[in-house]
Design an enzyme around this catalytic site. Structure first.
Site, PDB file in Angstrom:
ATOM      1  CE  LYS A 102       0.253  76.116  23.059  1.00  0.00           C
ATOM      2  NZ  LYS A 102       1.704  75.965  23.240  1.00  0.00           N
TER       3      LYS A 102
HETATM    4  P1  NAD Z   1       5.136  73.516  12.958  1.00  0.00           P
HETATM    5  O1  NAD Z   1       3.768  73.794  12.506  1.00  0.00           O
HETATM    6  O2  NAD Z   1       6.235  74.433  12.570  1.00  0.00           O
HETATM    7  O3  NAD Z   1       5.592  72.035  12.503  1.00  0.00           O
HETATM    8  C1  NAD Z   1       4.841  70.900  12.763  1.00  0.00           C
HETATM    9  C2  NAD Z   1       5.431  69.770  11.915  1.00  0.00           C
HETATM   10  O4  NAD Z   1       4.764  68.557  12.251  1.00  0.00           O
HETATM   11  C3  NAD Z   1       5.261  69.955  10.428  1.00  0.00           C
HETATM   12  O5  NAD Z   1       6.425  69.486   9.762  1.00  0.00           O
HETATM   13  C4  NAD Z   1       4.084  69.056  10.084  1.00  0.00           C
HETATM   14  O6  NAD Z   1       4.088  68.615   8.740  1.00  0.00           O
HETATM   15  C5  NAD Z   1       4.358  67.926  11.031  1.00  0.00           C
HETATM   16  N1  NAD Z   1       3.198  67.092  11.304  1.00  0.00           N
HETATM   17  C6  NAD Z   1       1.911  67.453  11.528  1.00  0.00           C
HETATM   18  N2  NAD Z   1       1.154  66.361  11.711  1.00  0.00           N
HETATM   19  C7  NAD Z   1       1.979  65.291  11.620  1.00  0.00           C
HETATM   20  C8  NAD Z   1       1.805  63.897  11.718  1.00  0.00           C
HETATM   21  N3  NAD Z   1       0.616  63.362  11.955  1.00  0.00           N
HETATM   22  N4  NAD Z   1       2.898  63.108  11.571  1.00  0.00           N
HETATM   23  C9  NAD Z   1       4.106  63.649  11.323  1.00  0.00           C
HETATM   24  N5  NAD Z   1       4.330  64.947  11.218  1.00  0.00           N
HETATM   25  C10 NAD Z   1       3.283  65.762  11.364  1.00  0.00           C
HETATM   26  O7  NAD Z   1       5.028  73.380  14.559  1.00  0.00           O
HETATM   27  P2  NAD Z   1       6.195  73.496  15.609  1.00  0.00           P
HETATM   28  O8  NAD Z   1       6.224  74.875  16.118  1.00  0.00           O
HETATM   29  O9  NAD Z   1       7.418  72.865  15.058  1.00  0.00           O
HETATM   30  O10 NAD Z   1       5.610  72.605  16.807  1.00  0.00           O
HETATM   31  C11 NAD Z   1       5.798  71.192  16.861  1.00  0.00           C
HETATM   32  C12 NAD Z   1       5.521  70.717  18.291  1.00  0.00           C
HETATM   33  O11 NAD Z   1       6.386  71.390  19.201  1.00  0.00           O
HETATM   34  C13 NAD Z   1       4.101  71.011  18.805  1.00  0.00           C
HETATM   35  O12 NAD Z   1       3.708  69.988  19.666  1.00  0.00           O
HETATM   36  C14 NAD Z   1       4.284  72.288  19.595  1.00  0.00           C
HETATM   37  O13 NAD Z   1       3.276  72.463  20.573  1.00  0.00           O
HETATM   38  C15 NAD Z   1       5.626  72.036  20.209  1.00  0.00           C
HETATM   39  N6  NAD Z   1       6.310  73.245  20.647  1.00  0.00           N
HETATM   40  C16 NAD Z   1       6.608  74.259  19.780  1.00  0.00           C
HETATM   41  C17 NAD Z   1       7.297  75.369  20.253  1.00  0.00           C
HETATM   42  C18 NAD Z   1       7.724  76.470  19.328  1.00  0.00           C
HETATM   43  O14 NAD Z   1       8.454  77.363  19.789  1.00  0.00           O
HETATM   44  N7  NAD Z   1       7.359  76.456  18.063  1.00  0.00           N
HETATM   45  C19 NAD Z   1       7.635  75.471  21.600  1.00  0.00           C
HETATM   46  C20 NAD Z   1       7.322  74.414  22.449  1.00  0.00           C
HETATM   47  C21 NAD Z   1       6.658  73.305  21.962  1.00  0.00           C
END
Ligand code: NAD
Length: 422
Positions: A102
């Protein structure tokens, strides 16, 4: 809260459960490589600012290191270490030939101009260049990083190598070697897993209510697939807060997103067909959303959302942990005692890395698949991962997280032993 401590507790617990060989356990207690770099860039006002960046390569017994890159003001080394460890576990749960890694930069991209963001990404790539590559370590998007940022990384890496290497990162735009289906893969993978669980628990999707915290790539795409399949999305939120329909009336995530893009925040006003109206949604903060009486609660933002403090107030029957580390170990123990089923991150959100794997395979062979092919292959892997993790849960009389960890540790352990690593 230190997410790496949480991750190591999970390792210890699962290692004891399956009687993991000491040597394998010892090796998994620490990441193999840590790169910490200073990233000085020229800001638009002419000043110089140095950011901090990390890449943690946790374990590569099963294949090249693989894992996303996160830009966030709270990102630190402990967070990146935990996320790198979980990547190793996830790839093994999915049975794909990758290890775990990561990366992250401690920065708030919302406070940077596009030019500053590009310069920051490029210098990060320069510093990583000797440590990444399609056979070595393959970054991808994560929180606050996206296909555009991956495109800058590919471009900078190509300048350093002197030729184009599309397989150096995944999650790229389609035009430069991205895979169809990658953008929505994590949400779709979570949807496949939930479908399997709902069948096992004999629930009716059309009567199943869902609340989602986090309306970014993962939360939004999951909401779209669930809505299409008839699940009732009754609350969503982002970092600024959210909306809830008290009457249990479901919302159309596509329209909520359109409205969010137009207004800069989630609110209750959106269009259904040609009729635009303010539907009767109640504004809700993130903490309240977590405590709603829904069937399925989805943390899809940051780690630690469901923790020791709020676990006692959670009313959902199922938690689909899409955010990495969304539920702390202490919280999970409390929830399990109440009979709540937690589908762990290392199973629920592996869809992203699975389609990243497909993207990497397509880059290496220079032959690209249709969306149907990608989604069909994803469904097969998600179904198998769920079934085998479930079998391990039954075998060890444990919860689904420990079932998934048991499966991953078995696979990583066998790979280590086969390579005579301990
Ligand atoms: P992103 O940046 O696209 O979206 C994150 C969302 O969370 C946004 O809507 C943001 O406003 C919201 N957010 C941030 N802080 C917050 C809070 N305190 N309360 C409520 N909402 C909040 O990110 P993403 O890619 O959607 O990732 C989200 C999660 O999924 C992370 O934990 C990431 O590690 C995990 N993840 C993502 C992927 C991927 O392919 N993008 C894969 C596996 C895991």
């Amino acid at each position: 809260m230190n997410p790496f401590n949480n991750a190591m507790e999970q390792l210890k617990k699962s290692a004891e459960l399956i009687g993991l060989e000491r040597g394998v356990f010892e090796r998994l207690k620490k990441p193999e490589n840590i790169l910490q770099v200073s990233l000085p860039i020229r800001m638009d006002d002419g000043s110089l600012k140095a950011f901090e960046g990390y890449r943690v390569q946790y374990n590569n017994s099963c294949g090249p290191y693989k894992g996303g890159v996160r830009f966030h003001p709270k990102t630190d080394l402990n967070e990146v270490k935990a996320l790198a460890f979980w990547m190793a576990i996830k790839c093994a749960v999915a049975g794909i030939p990758f290890g775990g890694a990561k990366g992250g930069i401690t920065a708030d991209p919302k406070k940077l101009s596009l030019g500053e963001l590009e310069r920051l990404t490029r210098i990060f790539t320069q510093k990583l260049a000797g440590f990444i590559g399609p056979e070595r370590d393959i970054p991808a998007p994560d929180v606050n990083t996206n296909p555009q940022i991956m495109a800058w990384m590919v471009d900078e890496y190509a300048k350093i190598k002197g030729y184009n290497v599309p397989g150096v990162v995944t999650g790229k735009p389609l035009e430069i070697g991205g895979s169809l289906g990658r953008n929505e893969a994590t949400g779709l993978g979570g949807f496949f897993v939930l479908e399997r669980l709902v069948k096992k628990l004999k629930l009716n999707p059309k009567k199943t209510t869902v609340a989602i915290q986090g309306f970014g790539n993962v939360g939004y795409n999951l909401a779209v697939f669930l809505h299409r399949a008839g699940y009732k999305i009754i609350a969503v939120s982002d970092s600024q807060g959210g909306i809830w329909n008290k009457n249990g009336q479901d919302m159309d995530p596509v329209e909520v997103m359109k409205s969010k893009k137009a207004k800069g925040q989630i609110d209750g006003c959106y269009c259904r067909g040609t009729v635009c109206d303010c539907l009767n949604f109640t504004k809700i903060d993130n903490e309240k959303l977590l405590q709603l009486p829904v069937d399925v609660l989805v943390p899809a933002a940051l780690e630690g959302a469901i923790n020791e403090k709020n676990a006692g107030r959670i009313k959902a029957k199922i938690i689909l942990e899409m955010a990495n580390g969304g539920v702390t170990l202490e919280a999970e123990e409390k929830l399990n005692k109440k009979g709540v089923v937690v589908v762990p991150d290392v199973l629920a959100n592996v869809g992203g890395v699975v389609v990243s794997y497909f993207e990497w395979v397509q880059n290496l062979q220079n032959y690209y698949w249709t969306l149907e092919e990608v989604n069909k292959k994803l469904e097969k892997i998600m179904d198998e991962a769920f079934e085998v993790a479930w079998q391990r849960k039954e075998k060890y009389q444990t919860n689904l997280r420990m079932g998934a960890f048991a499966l991953a540790l078995e696979r990583i352990g066998v790979a280590m032993k086969t390579r005579s690593e301990n």
